[in-house]
Design a protein around this motif. Structure first.
Motif, PDB file in Angstrom:
ATOM      1  N   ILE A 152      24.367  35.014 119.807  1.00 50.92           N
ATOM      2  CA  ILE A 152      24.054  33.882 120.686  1.00 50.92           C
ATOM      3  C   ILE A 152      25.312  33.100 121.038  1.00 50.92           C
ATOM      4  O   ILE A 152      25.566  32.781 122.203  1.00 50.92           O
ATOM      5  CB  ILE A 152      23.013  32.948 120.026  1.00 50.92           C
ATOM      6  CG1 ILE A 152      21.653  33.644 119.927  1.00 50.92           C
ATOM      7  CG2 ILE A 152      22.874  31.636 120.817  1.00 50.92           C
ATOM      8  CD1 ILE A 152      20.603  32.852 119.164  1.00 50.92           C
TER       9      ILE A 152
ATOM     10  N   LEU B 269      28.034  34.356 123.579  1.00 51.59           N
ATOM     11  CA  LEU B 269      27.720  34.286 125.006  1.00 51.59           C
ATOM     12  C   LEU B 269      28.623  33.243 125.674  1.00 51.59           C
ATOM     13  O   LEU B 269      29.038  32.271 125.022  1.00 51.59           O
ATOM     14  CB  LEU B 269      26.258  33.880 125.211  1.00 51.59           C
ATOM     15  CG  LEU B 269      25.182  34.916 124.877  1.00 51.59           C
ATOM     16  CD1 LEU B 269      23.816  34.240 124.852  1.00 51.59           C
ATOM     17  CD2 LEU B 269      25.190  36.057 125.887  1.00 51.59           C
TER      18      LEU B 269
ATOM     19  N   MET C 213      20.032  28.395 124.509  1.00 51.83           N
ATOM     20  CA  MET C 213      20.068  29.573 125.382  1.00 51.83           C
ATOM     21  C   MET C 213      20.062  29.197 126.861  1.00 51.83           C
ATOM     22  O   MET C 213      20.599  29.916 127.695  1.00 51.83           O
ATOM     23  CB  MET C 213      18.878  30.479 125.075  1.00 51.83           C
ATOM     24  CG  MET C 213      18.981  31.222 123.752  1.00 51.83           C
ATOM     25  SD  MET C 213      20.235  32.498 123.767  1.00 51.83           S
ATOM     26  CE  MET C 213      19.480  33.686 124.866  1.00 51.83           C
TER      27      MET C 213
ATOM     28  N   ALA D 205      23.584  29.064 128.385  1.00 48.42           N
ATOM     29  CA  ALA D 205      24.388  30.288 128.521  1.00 48.42           C
ATOM     30  C   ALA D 205      24.402  30.729 129.980  1.00 48.42           C
ATOM     31  O   ALA D 205      23.369  30.719 130.658  1.00 48.42           O
ATOM     32  CB  ALA D 205      23.831  31.390 127.634  1.00 48.42           C
TER      33      ALA D 205
ATOM     34  N   THR E 165      21.636  37.115 129.414  1.00 50.90           N
ATOM     35  CA  THR E 165      21.002  36.811 128.128  1.00 50.90           C
ATOM     36  C   THR E 165      19.795  37.710 127.844  1.00 50.90           C
ATOM     37  O   THR E 165      19.100  37.497 126.852  1.00 50.90           O
ATOM     38  CB  THR E 165      20.532  35.341 128.101  1.00 50.90           C
ATOM     39  OG1 THR E 165      19.563  35.141 129.153  1.00 50.90           O
ATOM     40  CG2 THR E 165      21.703  34.393 128.301  1.00 50.90           C
TER      41      THR E 165
ATOM     42  N   GLU F  84      17.632  37.813 124.377  1.00 52.40           N
ATOM     43  CA  GLU F  84      16.241  37.348 124.381  1.00 52.40           C
ATOM     44  C   GLU F  84      15.306  38.377 123.751  1.00 52.40           C
ATOM     45  O   GLU F  84      14.372  38.018 123.030  1.00 52.40           O
ATOM     46  CB  GLU F  84      15.806  37.032 125.812  1.00 52.40           C
ATOM     47  CG  GLU F  84      16.425  35.764 126.371  1.00 52.40           C
ATOM     48  CD  GLU F  84      16.207  35.613 127.868  1.00 52.40           C
ATOM     49  OE1 GLU F  84      15.410  36.397 128.434  1.00 52.40           O
ATOM     50  OE2 GLU F  84      16.821  34.735 128.474  1.00 52.40           O
TER      51      GLU F  84
END
Length: 328
Positions: free
Chosen positions: A163, A166, A185, A188, A192, A196
């Motif tokens: 994570i 990113l 998230m 980002a 992704t 995810e």
């Protein structure tokens, strides 16, 4: 920090309740009260179950683990929330955010499996009472508790690393009061999709798998209880697992709503409300549920209180007679 035409994020800003500054002091008092209640209640559970030898059983060993976990869980988020409510500087470092998220997921995953172990303990106690001492001996229940803590240790480390590698560019404002997966998230700016999918798989492993084990245990437990001839026997047996069942409902209800719903259905306000339930309310309610609904815990607490009062009275009487002797 600027790279090309993009500004890379080196820290985050936890907005929390920044849009309602007039509520800061009121929310501070509420959250501080919740934190102190959670700490006091869970520490009391640990102390009582350790001090009373009658509670040196697998069920209360697991309950001590749960109480320690709840203390840790609230301590990961609430001190930072309280500090942000009284400060205009709501920044958290990149590493600090990653660390907070890791421990949130680590402790949450541990709780899922610990609740499953507690359900298994109740299943053995109710469905196989004659074999309970063998099937849940010291080596077994300590091993199961240790496995609950260690299962997600390395898995989540790779998950968090994925994570936070990113690219985070543009806004550094997290519309939340701690570093949780969905709001982070959203910041980002790279692809992704794979992350995810990984998040969903991890959620399935740490939420649905132990929940399935809990469900299977309670199906067998309820089936056994319904076969008991007397109503009194059924009520007495069910009371031994009702507290655990209530805690499971609270925890899994909020966890599933947060981590297993589609990304498109996430909204900042609903996410904040759900996060409050599983990070603040549930740890505060757990010791209340286990103390008020558990006659063994309330009985142990009463015995310890009586011992303390008697010892205190004996000490005061001793001091009183010593003063009389000196006066004579």
């Amino acid at each position: 920090m600027t790279t090309g035409n993009r500004t890379l994020v080196t820290h985050f800003i936890l907005l929390g309740f920044a849009d309602h500054p007039e509520l800061s002091w009121g929310l501070f008092v509420v959250f501080l009260s919740c934190y102190l209640i959670a700490l006091t209640g869970n520490l009391l559970i640990i102390f009582v179950t350790l001090a009373d030898t009658a509670l040196h059983t697998p069920m209360y060993f697991l309950l001590r683990n749960l109480s320690f976990l709840e203390i840790s869980y609230t301590s990961v988020t609430l001190p930072k929330i309280l500090a942000n409510l009284l400060s205009e500087d709501r920044t958290i470092s990149f590493l600090g955010c990653a660390t907070q998220m890791y421990f949130l997921l680590f402790l949450g995953g541990t709780e899922c499996y610990l609740l499953a172990v507690m359900a298994y303990d109740r299943y053995i106690a109710i469905c196989h009472p004659l074999h309970y001492a063998v099937l849940m001996n010291r080596r077994v229940y300590i091993g199961l508790a240790a496995a609950s803590w260690l299962t997600n240790f390395l898995v989540l480390m790779g998950h968090i690393a994925a994570i936070f590698t990113l690219p985070f560019c543009g806004s550094s404002e997290i519309n939340h009061f701690f570093c949780d997966v969905p709001p982070v998230m959203k910041l980002a700016c790279g692809d992704t999709h794979r992350i995810e999918i990984a998040i969903l798989l991890v959620a399935l492993f740490f939420v649905l798998l132990p929940f399935t084990l809990i469900l299977a245990s309670y199906i067998r437990i309820i089936s056994t209880i319904l076969k008991m001839p007397s109503v009194e026997g059924r009520q007495k047996t069910f009371s031994t697992c009702s507290s655990h069942l209530l805690v499971v409902t609270l925890f899994y209800g909020t966890a599933c709503t947060m981590y297993l719903k589609p990304k498109s259905s996430h909204s900042p306000n609903s996410d904040k409300l759900i996060a409050l339930l599983y990070s603040v309310v549930t740890p505060m309610l757990n010791p209340i549920i286990y103390s008020l609904r558990n006659k063994e815990v309330t009985g142990a607490l009463q015995r310890l209180t009586e011992k303390y009062v008697l010892r205190h009275q004996d000490f005061l009487l001793h001091c009183y007679f010593c003063k009389i002797r000196k006066a004579l």
